[in-house]
Design a protein around this motif. Structure first.
Motif, mmCIF file in Angstrom:
data_model
loop_
_atom_site.group_PDB
_atom_site.id
_atom_site.type_symbol
_atom_site.label_atom_id
_atom_site.label_comp_id
_atom_site.label_asym_id
_atom_site.label_seq_id
_atom_site.Cartn_x
_atom_site.Cartn_y
_atom_site.Cartn_z
ATOM 1 N N GLU A 67 0.817 -1.210 0.000
ATOM 2 C CA GLU A 67 0.000 0.000 0.000
ATOM 3 C C GLU A 67 0.854 1.264 0.000
ATOM 4 O OE1 GLU A 67 -3.697 1.400 -0.480
ATOM 5 O OE2 GLU A 67 -3.448 -0.695 0.120
ATOM 6 N N ILE A 68 2.064 1.188 0.569
ATOM 7 C CA ILE A 68 2.902 2.369 0.787
ATOM 8 C C ILE A 68 4.284 2.138 0.178
ATOM 9 C CG2 ILE A 68 3.960 3.853 2.533
ATOM 10 C CD1 ILE A 68 1.726 3.201 4.407
ATOM 11 N N SER A 69 4.832 3.125 -0.474
ATOM 12 C CA SER A 69 6.159 3.006 -1.066
ATOM 13 C C SER A 69 7.235 2.994 0.012
ATOM 14 C CB SER A 69 6.421 4.170 -2.021
ATOM 15 O OG SER A 69 6.587 5.386 -1.290
ATOM 16 N N GLU A 70 8.408 2.475 -0.346
ATOM 17 C CA GLU A 70 9.519 2.469 0.607
ATOM 18 C C GLU A 70 9.947 3.885 0.956
ATOM 19 O OE1 GLU A 70 12.807 -0.025 -0.272
ATOM 20 O OE2 GLU A 70 11.632 -1.883 -0.184
ATOM 21 N N ASN A 71 9.850 4.798 0.017
ATOM 22 C CA ASN A 71 10.186 6.201 0.316
ATOM 23 C C ASN A 71 9.279 6.758 1.401
ATOM 24 O OD1 ASN A 71 12.318 6.403 -1.467
ATOM 25 N ND2 ASN A 71 11.066 7.205 -3.148
ATOM 26 N N ASP A 72 7.987 6.453 1.316
ATOM 27 C CA ASP A 72 7.054 6.931 2.330
ATOM 28 C C ASP A 72 7.284 6.228 3.670
ATOM 29 O OD1 ASP A 72 5.881 8.744 0.630
ATOM 30 O OD2 ASP A 72 4.183 7.455 0.108
ATOM 31 N N MET A 73 7.572 4.932 3.611
ATOM 32 C CA MET A 73 7.863 4.215 4.857
ATOM 33 C C MET A 73 9.086 4.821 5.536
ATOM 34 S SD MET A 73 7.026 0.166 4.340
ATOM 35 C CE MET A 73 7.913 -0.097 2.808
ATOM 36 N N SER A 74 10.116 5.102 4.751
ATOM 37 C CA SER A 74 11.335 5.689 5.301
ATOM 38 C C SER A 74 11.059 7.050 5.912
ATOM 39 C CB SER A 74 12.386 5.805 4.196
ATOM 40 O OG SER A 74 13.574 6.383 4.685
ATOM 41 N N HIS A 75 10.261 7.855 5.228
ATOM 42 C CA HIS A 75 9.932 9.190 5.737
ATOM 43 C C HIS A 75 9.220 9.100 7.084
ATOM 44 C CE1 HIS A 75 8.431 13.290 6.013
ATOM 45 N NE2 HIS A 75 7.205 12.794 6.158
ATOM 46 N N HIS A 76 8.193 8.269 7.179
ATOM 47 C CA HIS A 76 7.441 8.159 8.429
ATOM 48 C C HIS A 76 8.315 7.604 9.555
ATOM 49 C CE1 HIS A 76 3.878 9.344 6.404
ATOM 50 N NE2 HIS A 76 3.689 8.218 5.742
ATOM 51 N N LEU A 77 9.196 6.677 9.208
ATOM 52 C CA LEU A 77 10.054 6.057 10.220
ATOM 53 C C LEU A 77 11.079 7.053 10.749
ATOM 54 C CD1 LEU A 77 10.165 3.148 11.364
ATOM 55 C CD2 LEU A 77 12.039 2.689 9.776
ATOM 56 N N THR A 78 11.558 7.938 9.882
ATOM 57 C CA THR A 78 12.588 8.899 10.248
ATOM 58 C C THR A 78 12.016 10.123 10.952
ATOM 59 O OG1 THR A 78 13.942 8.199 8.356
ATOM 60 C CG2 THR A 78 14.466 10.329 9.345
ATOM 61 N N ALA A 79 10.838 10.553 10.535
ATOM 62 C CA ALA A 79 10.289 11.835 10.990
ATOM 63 C C ALA A 79 9.554 11.759 12.321
ATOM 64 C CB ALA A 79 9.344 12.394 9.929
ATOM 65 N N ASN A 80 9.335 10.544 12.841
ATOM 66 C CA ASN A 80 8.502 10.395 14.034
ATOM 67 C C ASN A 80 9.159 9.480 15.059
ATOM 68 O OD1 ASN A 80 5.733 11.568 12.999
ATOM 69 N ND2 ASN A 80 6.452 10.214 11.373
ATOM 70 N N ASP A 81 8.665 9.559 16.299
ATOM 71 C CA ASP A 81 9.025 8.544 17.281
ATOM 72 C C ASP A 81 8.230 7.286 16.940
ATOM 73 O OD1 ASP A 81 6.419 8.993 18.130
ATOM 74 O OD2 ASP A 81 6.986 9.886 20.050
ATOM 75 N N PRO A 82 8.480 6.143 17.615
ATOM 76 C CA PRO A 82 7.788 4.910 17.230
ATOM 77 C C PRO A 82 6.268 5.029 17.190
ATOM 78 C CG PRO A 82 9.641 4.365 18.621
ATOM 79 C CD PRO A 82 9.548 5.876 18.614
ATOM 80 N N GLU A 83 5.676 5.656 18.192
ATOM 81 C CA GLU A 83 4.224 5.780 18.194
ATOM 82 C C GLU A 83 3.744 6.655 17.037
ATOM 83 O OE1 GLU A 83 0.509 6.705 21.235
ATOM 84 O OE2 GLU A 83 2.548 7.244 21.831
ATOM 85 N N GLY A 84 4.447 7.767 16.790
ATOM 86 C CA GLY A 84 4.078 8.636 15.686
ATOM 87 C C GLY A 84 4.254 7.955 14.339
ATOM 88 N N ALA A 85 5.307 7.139 14.217
ATOM 89 C CA ALA A 85 5.538 6.412 12.968
ATOM 90 C C ALA A 85 4.425 5.413 12.716
ATOM 91 C CB ALA A 85 6.887 5.700 13.018
ATOM 92 N N CYS A 86 4.011 4.685 13.756
ATOM 93 C CA CYS A 86 2.905 3.740 13.611
ATOM 94 C C CYS A 86 1.638 4.450 13.151
ATOM 95 C CB CYS A 86 2.644 3.020 14.929
ATOM 96 S SG CYS A 86 3.471 1.430 15.078
ATOM 97 N N LYS A 87 1.336 5.551 13.797
ATOM 98 C CA LYS A 87 0.123 6.291 13.450
ATOM 99 C C LYS A 87 0.180 6.808 12.016
ATOM 100 C CE LYS A 87 -1.119 7.835 18.108
ATOM 101 N NZ LYS A 87 -1.259 9.009 19.020
ATOM 102 N N ALA A 88 1.334 7.345 11.605
ATOM 103 C CA ALA A 88 1.472 7.889 10.254
ATOM 104 C C ALA A 88 1.380 6.796 9.195
ATOM 105 C CB ALA A 88 2.792 8.635 10.133
ATOM 106 N N LEU A 89 2.012 5.652 9.454
ATOM 107 C CA LEU A 89 1.953 4.541 8.513
ATOM 108 C C LEU A 89 0.532 4.019 8.364
ATOM 109 C CD1 LEU A 89 5.188 2.716 9.698
ATOM 110 C CD2 LEU A 89 4.837 3.664 7.407
ATOM 111 N N MET A 90 -0.149 3.860 9.476
ATOM 112 C CA MET A 90 -1.527 3.379 9.439
ATOM 113 C C MET A 90 -2.454 4.373 8.740
ATOM 114 S SD MET A 90 -2.348 0.421 10.453
ATOM 115 C CE MET A 90 -1.809 -0.981 11.405
#
Length: 245
Positions: free
Chosen positions: A200-223
């Motif tokens: 559903e999500i590109s690796e570029n977007d996954m990388s962005h969410h993983l880098t730009a947030n703490d773990p909880e924020g990354a989970c929320k952004a990915l979802m």
């Protein structure tokens, strides 16, 4: 959604968050996740769609590994993990022979934290990625017909090859797991997910969410991004951030 911070321990510490959803199309969730932060173990299991009781298979994996305890040297921890998965495989495979109702199976991807290393264990196409220095790297290698075609250099395999899983817990009499050991560095972030996320999500977007947030924020952004699309499959995500010298 859950988020956990560990207390201080020798070696690396970690904090993590996890989430799972049935998505926008499926009527129920065949994914199961395990966030066993106290033991440094995280698991995503994706029940095999189109087969009998995939949700039962993924849940059996998580229930078995929920009893995992952090005792002994790394070799003993890995042996315990493998033994538990082998036993679930035996139960699922034998039940399929007895019941005649068809195979019930599940992918498995697990991350086990040691003092200064981590171990990825998997069968199927659920994945582990590592974010380090702003770059995303896929640690696992899919066990699927599609990946085999890609490895064989088949043109357009990414879009044309069947994505039948070639390994799974419960899929055969013998379970074969792949294992990868990686050294940890400060601020490493690991992402465990079912195929519902990376389709559903590109690796570029996954990388962005993983880098730009703490773990909880990354989970929320990915979802949020996954559910903002078609999201025709179940989606499961676990993000673990490591801190240490």
């Amino acid at each position: 959604m859950s988020a956990v911070d560990t207390s201080s321990r020798k070696g690396f510490t970690w904090r993590c968050a996890s989430a799972t959803t049935k998505g926008n199309v499926r009527s129920h969730n065949e994914d199961s996740i395990l966030d066993l932060s106290a033991c440094g173990l995280w698991v995503v299991a994706d029940g095999m769609g189109g087969h009998n009781a995939g949700d039962v298979a993924s849940r059996m994996i998580v229930e078995s590994l929920a009893g995992f305890q952090r005792r002994g040297p790394p070799s003993a921890l890995l042996d315990d993990l493998e033994d538990r998965l082998t036993e679930v495989n035996r139960r699922l495979y034998n039940e399929s022979l007895v019941s005649g109702a068809g195979m019930s199976g599940s992918t498995i991807v697990a991350l086990l934290a040691l003092e200064r290393h981590c171990i990825s264990v998997w069968a199927g196409d659920s994945r582990v990625y590592r974010g380090r220095g702003g770059k995303l790297e896929q640690i696992t290698h899919d066990h699927s017909e599609q990946q085999e075609a890609i490895d064989g250099g088949v043109p357009d395999a990414h879009t044309n090859a069947s994505n039948v899983i070639t390994r799974a817990v419960g899929g055969a009499q013998d379970l074969y797991l792949d294992i990868e050991l990686r050294e940890l560095r400060n601020n490493d972030r690991y992402l465990l997910c079912s195929d519902g996320l990376y389709r559903e999500i590109s690796e570029n977007d996954m990388s962005h969410h993983l880098t730009a947030n703490d773990p909880e924020g990354a989970c929320k952004a990915l979802m949020k991004q996954a559910l903002g699309g078609v999201c025709s499959d179940n989606v499961s995500v676990i993000v673990v951030e490591f801190s240490g010298a």
